[in-house]
Design an enzyme around this catalytic site. Sequence first.
Site, PDB file in Angstrom:
ATOM      1  N   SER A 273      44.746  41.606  42.148  1.00 35.25           N
ATOM      2  CA  SER A 273      44.736  42.153  40.788  1.00 35.25           C
ATOM      3  C   SER A 273      43.329  42.267  40.211  1.00 35.25           C
ATOM      4  O   SER A 273      43.118  43.026  39.263  1.00 35.25           O
ATOM      5  CB  SER A 273      45.610  41.297  39.860  1.00 35.25           C
ATOM      6  OG  SER A 273      45.208  39.938  39.906  1.00 35.25           O
ATOM      7  N   ASP A 514      44.543  33.716  30.102  1.00 36.37           N
ATOM      8  CA  ASP A 514      44.048  34.371  31.312  1.00 36.37           C
ATOM      9  C   ASP A 514      42.522  34.300  31.295  1.00 36.37           C
ATOM     10  O   ASP A 514      41.871  35.020  30.540  1.00 36.37           O
ATOM     11  CB  ASP A 514      44.523  35.818  31.359  1.00 36.37           C
ATOM     12  CG  ASP A 514      44.106  36.526  32.639  1.00 36.37           C
ATOM     13  OD1 ASP A 514      43.312  35.949  33.412  1.00 36.37           O
ATOM     14  OD2 ASP A 514      44.559  37.663  32.870  1.00 36.37           O
ATOM     15  N   HIS A 517      41.085  37.252  34.957  1.00 36.00           N
ATOM     16  CA  HIS A 517      40.945  38.699  34.828  1.00 36.00           C
ATOM     17  C   HIS A 517      39.982  39.014  33.681  1.00 36.00           C
ATOM     18  O   HIS A 517      39.512  38.112  32.988  1.00 36.00           O
ATOM     19  CB  HIS A 517      42.303  39.353  34.588  1.00 36.00           C
ATOM     20  CG  HIS A 517      43.259  39.162  35.717  1.00 36.00           C
ATOM     21  ND1 HIS A 517      44.209  38.160  35.729  1.00 36.00           N
ATOM     22  CD2 HIS A 517      43.399  39.831  36.886  1.00 36.00           C
ATOM     23  CE1 HIS A 517      44.907  38.220  36.845  1.00 36.00           C
ATOM     24  NE2 HIS A 517      44.431  39.215  37.584  1.00 36.00           N
TER      25      HIS A 517
END
Length: 545
Positions: A273, A514, A517
């Site tokens: 990702s 998060d 990311h």
Amino acid sequence: MNLKKLVAISDHFPNSASPRKKLVSGFGLGFVSIFILLFILFSTFSFKNPNSDKLFFQGFNTSNDIIFIKNSTQFEQNPKPFVGENRAESNDSNGSNLDIRLRLLGIDGKGNTHLGNVTSNVKNGSFDEITAKVVDFKNTHVVKPKDDVKNGTFGAISMNPIEGKVKVFQDFGNGNGSVRSDGLDQDGGKVSRSFEDCDIFDGRWVRDDSKPYYPAGSCPYVDRDFNCYLNRRPDDEFVKWRWQPFGCEIPSLNATDFLERFRGKKMVFVGDSLNRNMWESLVCILRHSLKNKKAVYEISGRKEFKKKGFYAFRFEDYNCTVDFVCSPFLVRESSFNGKNGSFETLRLDLMDRTTSMYQDADILIFNTGHWWTHEKTSRGEDYYQEGNHVYPRLKALDAYTRALSTWAKWVDKNIDTQKTQVIFRGYSLTHFRGGQWNSGGQCHKETEPIFNTSHLTNYPSKMRAFDNVLRVIKTPVIYLNISRLTDYRKDGHPSVYRTVYKSLSPEQRIAAQDCSHWCLPGVPDTWNELLYASLLKVGRGSWKR
């Protein structure tokens, strides 16, 4: 303090006076010079406090010419005395060539010494100002730039050890000036040297209000998890930073030029990702440059890309595609039939079944790393498989290295190097405070990068493993070594803004963060800027300059 050394200016510029003035130069000029020097010293330095924070150049000698320091030089220093030395000596009788050396010596609170050398050969040139601000010697780097300038003028040399930097600002107004340096960062419009000759991944972040490449919220192809703007992150300072390598400038990503060079070709991002993060960034940068935004579309009409699979954005006007293949390990996720039934394994000796989707690409950008930290892979119990053997226990780093070796062998066997450029993007650092991604780690309310390099982590062990594989792979590979530049950017993660902030309960706002990311626009835009620079640097095919 040795006052004799401070006033050691007894040469008194013997060649600078006319024949008539030489009658009094021996005494008069010497007296005036000493008087001026003492006046400067007493006005900028206190002899009552030997550890004063007002510092000056010590042992300033001139011979056969004059160096003129236009502005008073003043230093801030902590916590020990700072000694600067500037000497100029003529290389010939008429004084047209000067060899100028600047040495800055710092001693920190632990007795560590930090030294920077600047050596320049200047013809018909002058230094207007030499300044330094020393706040903390701890992070000072040894810098030894060498310059050869003719008919040029340096506006200033400044050293800022807290940033580990030496900057040279040069005025090229006299036309004939050139600079070649090692370790210089020049912010004055001209590049100190070509980005083709320096490590573009070794640098720092600098403020740049011209960023980002595309307005926040303007690109419909950013996953909601990465869209911090739509998720109501209140600050936007994190998008206004530019990566500045030490020693050179990298070009901004010219999206029109990128697309033109890429006409009729296929690029595929393969990995986890984080590579999807980078892929979406590039699609948005390139799309923003086009007047006809409808000429950019995902070929199957999808606008969400989190599920495993193959995604392709077509740029109709350029007949090219920018694709993403989800393959978080690069090697194959499988299963094994044991005595107690079937269980999941990871085949370290076989590539993922998705290879047919990207083998024919013109540019391949691989990554893997983040899924190797998850519980199953990091524990490594009855999970890693080679042939018919399942390891009862295998360390994740050993398994990662074996997987990279499988990847390298596949690349060497299956990639046409005349057609395809292979790229590997390095590990993107995370910033979980107080725990990991699944144990309450946080990065909320971080609003600026790390500036103190002592707070950075070491080079990731996964990338050391990759370095070893890179030494044996036969296929030319561009390594996007983005680990350190991401380590600075604790401010760039979605944190609690991975979804609409107001939809979260107070407990979720703390727990569901998060910190791996990146917000878009944001840090991955710089990865693509470095991708663009790297392709130009290698200069293969349509990327020749």
